[in-house]
Design a protein around this motif. Structure first.
Motif, PDB file in Angstrom:
ATOM      1  N   SER A  32       0.837  -1.201   0.000  1.00 37.33           N
ATOM      2  CA  SER A  32       0.000   0.000   0.000  1.00 37.33           C
ATOM      3  C   SER A  32       0.871   1.250   0.000  1.00 37.33           C
ATOM      4  O   SER A  32       1.977   1.239   0.555  1.00 37.33           O
ATOM      5  CB  SER A  32      -0.886   0.034   1.245  1.00 37.33           C
ATOM      6  OG  SER A  32      -1.717  -1.087   1.299  1.00 37.33           O
ATOM      7  N   GLY A  35       0.816   6.692   3.714  1.00 33.79           N
ATOM      8  CA  GLY A  35       0.099   7.926   4.008  1.00 33.79           C
ATOM      9  C   GLY A  35       0.851   8.787   5.012  1.00 33.79           C
ATOM     10  O   GLY A  35       1.862   8.373   5.591  1.00 33.79           O
ATOM     11  N   LEU A  37       0.048   9.837   8.108  1.00 33.06           N
ATOM     12  CA  LEU A  37       0.065   9.320   9.477  1.00 33.06           C
ATOM     13  C   LEU A  37       1.061   8.175   9.604  1.00 33.06           C
ATOM     14  O   LEU A  37       1.854   8.116  10.546  1.00 33.06           O
ATOM     15  CB  LEU A  37      -1.333   8.870   9.888  1.00 33.06           C
ATOM     16  CG  LEU A  37      -1.477   8.280  11.288  1.00 33.06           C
ATOM     17  CD1 LEU A  37      -0.980   9.255  12.347  1.00 33.06           C
ATOM     18  CD2 LEU A  37      -2.926   7.901  11.546  1.00 33.06           C
ATOM     19  N   HIS A  38       1.043   7.277   8.629  1.00 37.64           N
ATOM     20  CA  HIS A  38       1.971   6.146   8.592  1.00 37.64           C
ATOM     21  C   HIS A  38       3.416   6.666   8.607  1.00 37.64           C
ATOM     22  O   HIS A  38       4.240   6.237   9.421  1.00 37.64           O
ATOM     23  CB  HIS A  38       1.679   5.358   7.321  1.00 37.64           C
ATOM     24  CG  HIS A  38       2.476   4.116   7.143  1.00 37.64           C
ATOM     25  ND1 HIS A  38       1.889   2.926   6.810  1.00 37.64           N
ATOM     26  CD2 HIS A  38       3.793   3.851   7.215  1.00 37.64           C
ATOM     27  CE1 HIS A  38       2.813   1.999   6.698  1.00 37.64           C
ATOM     28  NE2 HIS A  38       3.979   2.546   6.940  1.00 37.64           N
ATOM     29  N   ASP A  76       8.451  -1.446   7.939  1.00 42.18           N
ATOM     30  CA  ASP A  76       8.501  -0.004   8.138  1.00 42.18           C
ATOM     31  C   ASP A  76       9.727   0.409   8.938  1.00 42.18           C
ATOM     32  O   ASP A  76      10.355   1.416   8.648  1.00 42.18           O
ATOM     33  CB  ASP A  76       7.220   0.476   8.814  1.00 42.18           C
ATOM     34  CG  ASP A  76       6.036   0.324   7.877  1.00 42.18           C
ATOM     35  OD1 ASP A  76       6.120   0.836   6.743  1.00 42.18           O
ATOM     36  OD2 ASP A  76       5.050  -0.319   8.250  1.00 42.18           O
ATOM     37  N   ASP A 105      -1.999   0.818   8.136  1.00 43.34           N
ATOM     38  CA  ASP A 105      -3.140   1.688   7.837  1.00 43.34           C
ATOM     39  C   ASP A 105      -4.292   0.784   7.416  1.00 43.34           C
ATOM     40  O   ASP A 105      -5.321   0.725   8.045  1.00 43.34           O
ATOM     41  CB  ASP A 105      -2.827   2.657   6.693  1.00 43.34           C
ATOM     42  CG  ASP A 105      -1.858   3.742   7.099  1.00 43.34           C
ATOM     43  OD1 ASP A 105      -2.034   4.318   8.181  1.00 43.34           O
ATOM     44  OD2 ASP A 105      -0.936   4.029   6.317  1.00 43.34           O
ATOM     45  N   SER A 106      -4.062   0.057   6.324  1.00 44.64           N
ATOM     46  CA  SER A 106      -5.088  -0.851   5.789  1.00 44.64           C
ATOM     47  C   SER A 106      -4.561  -2.276   5.660  1.00 44.64           C
ATOM     48  O   SER A 106      -5.250  -3.139   5.148  1.00 44.64           O
ATOM     49  CB  SER A 106      -5.542  -0.353   4.416  1.00 44.64           C
ATOM     50  OG  SER A 106      -4.434  -0.295   3.527  1.00 44.64           O
ATOM     51  N   GLU A 131      -1.383  -0.327  14.763  1.00 45.43           N
ATOM     52  CA  GLU A 131      -2.537   0.182  14.025  1.00 45.43           C
ATOM     53  C   GLU A 131      -2.420   1.709  14.019  1.00 45.43           C
ATOM     54  O   GLU A 131      -2.467   2.346  15.072  1.00 45.43           O
ATOM     55  CB  GLU A 131      -3.837  -0.256  14.692  1.00 45.43           C
ATOM     56  CG  GLU A 131      -4.076  -1.751  14.627  1.00 45.43           C
ATOM     57  CD  GLU A 131      -5.431  -2.132  15.192  1.00 45.43           C
ATOM     58  OE1 GLU A 131      -6.442  -1.522  14.788  1.00 45.43           O
ATOM     59  OE2 GLU A 131      -5.452  -3.036  16.041  1.00 45.43           O
ATOM     60  N   ALA A 132      -2.252   2.277  12.833  1.00 45.74           N
ATOM     61  CA  ALA A 132      -1.922   3.694  12.707  1.00 45.74           C
ATOM     62  C   ALA A 132      -2.942   4.604  13.392  1.00 45.74           C
ATOM     63  O   ALA A 132      -2.559   5.484  14.165  1.00 45.74           O
ATOM     64  CB  ALA A 132      -1.773   4.071  11.238  1.00 45.74           C
ATOM     65  N   VAL A 133      -4.204   4.425  13.130  1.00 43.84           N
ATOM     66  CA  VAL A 133      -5.212   5.353  13.650  1.00 43.84           C
ATOM     67  C   VAL A 133      -5.364   5.232  15.166  1.00 43.84           C
ATOM     68  O   VAL A 133      -5.325   6.226  15.887  1.00 43.84           O
ATOM     69  CB  VAL A 133      -6.568   5.155  12.937  1.00 43.84           C
ATOM     70  CG1 VAL A 133      -7.650   6.013  13.571  1.00 43.84           C
ATOM     71  CG2 VAL A 133      -6.431   5.510  11.459  1.00 43.84           C
TER      72      VAL A 133
END
Length: 177
Positions: A32, A35, A37-38, A76, A105-106, A131-133
């Motif tokens: 993916s 983003g 936030l990531h 990451d 993220d997803s 989990e990013a969020v």
């Protein structure tokens, strides 16, 4: 497909530098896009690890790690054993890895069902999936027989510990709200 064949695909222009791909069990997987936030979580964690651990380790961000002949992943963040050449002469392998961090993220389902078993199979001692969020961290430790024998979930306000590092994700990158 082998890691060498995967690299030759890049050299031949079949895979482009801007392609985000990994080789898992001989199969090429698209990753993916990253983003904001990531990216911020990875940057914040890298800075925190550098501050805490200094040059006692190599903090390797979004770079390849070779797991055998048919796997080349791009976690990451990876905390590696120190090496004077910073892995210029050979990619890190499982024996070099101290910790892998994946930010989801997803990709949470893929990370848990595909990557966690791969990391356990190759003896990676500890893996965090963030989990990013929500900033929840799923922590996997102590690989035995191709699975992790210790698993837990750490909320963002509780400290994560690794070697001399101790910090909460809420402090490293607060949840906007």
């Amino acid at each position: 497909m082998t890691v060498d064949e995967f690299h030759r695909m890049g050299e031949a222009g079949i895979l482009h530098p801007e392609d985000r791909t990994e080789l898992i069990h001989g199969e090429v997987f698209d990753m993916s896009p990253i983003g904001r936030l990531h990216a911020a979580l990875v940057a914040g964690l890298a800075a925190a690890f550098h501050e805490s651990l200094g040059r006692s380790v190599v903090v390797w961000t979004q770079n390849p790690v070779c797991l055998g002949l048919r796997n080349e992943v791009q976690p990451d963040l990876v905390v590696l054993a120190p090496r004077a050449d910073f892995y210029a002469t050979a990619l890190p392998e499982p024996a070099d890895v101290r910790l892998i961090v994946e930010v989801a993220d997803s990709s949470l389902d893929h990370d848990v069902t595909v990557k966690i078993p791969l990391y356990a199979e190759h003896g990676v001692p500890e893996v965090w999936i963030i989990e990013a969020v929500s900033r929840q961290t799923h922590r996997f430790r102590s690989p035995v027989g191709g699975t992790f024998s210790e698993r837990d979930t750490v909320p963002p306000d509780k400290p994560l510990e690794f070697a001399q590092f101790r910090g909460s994700l809420a402090a490293i990158l607060p949840i906007a709200g």
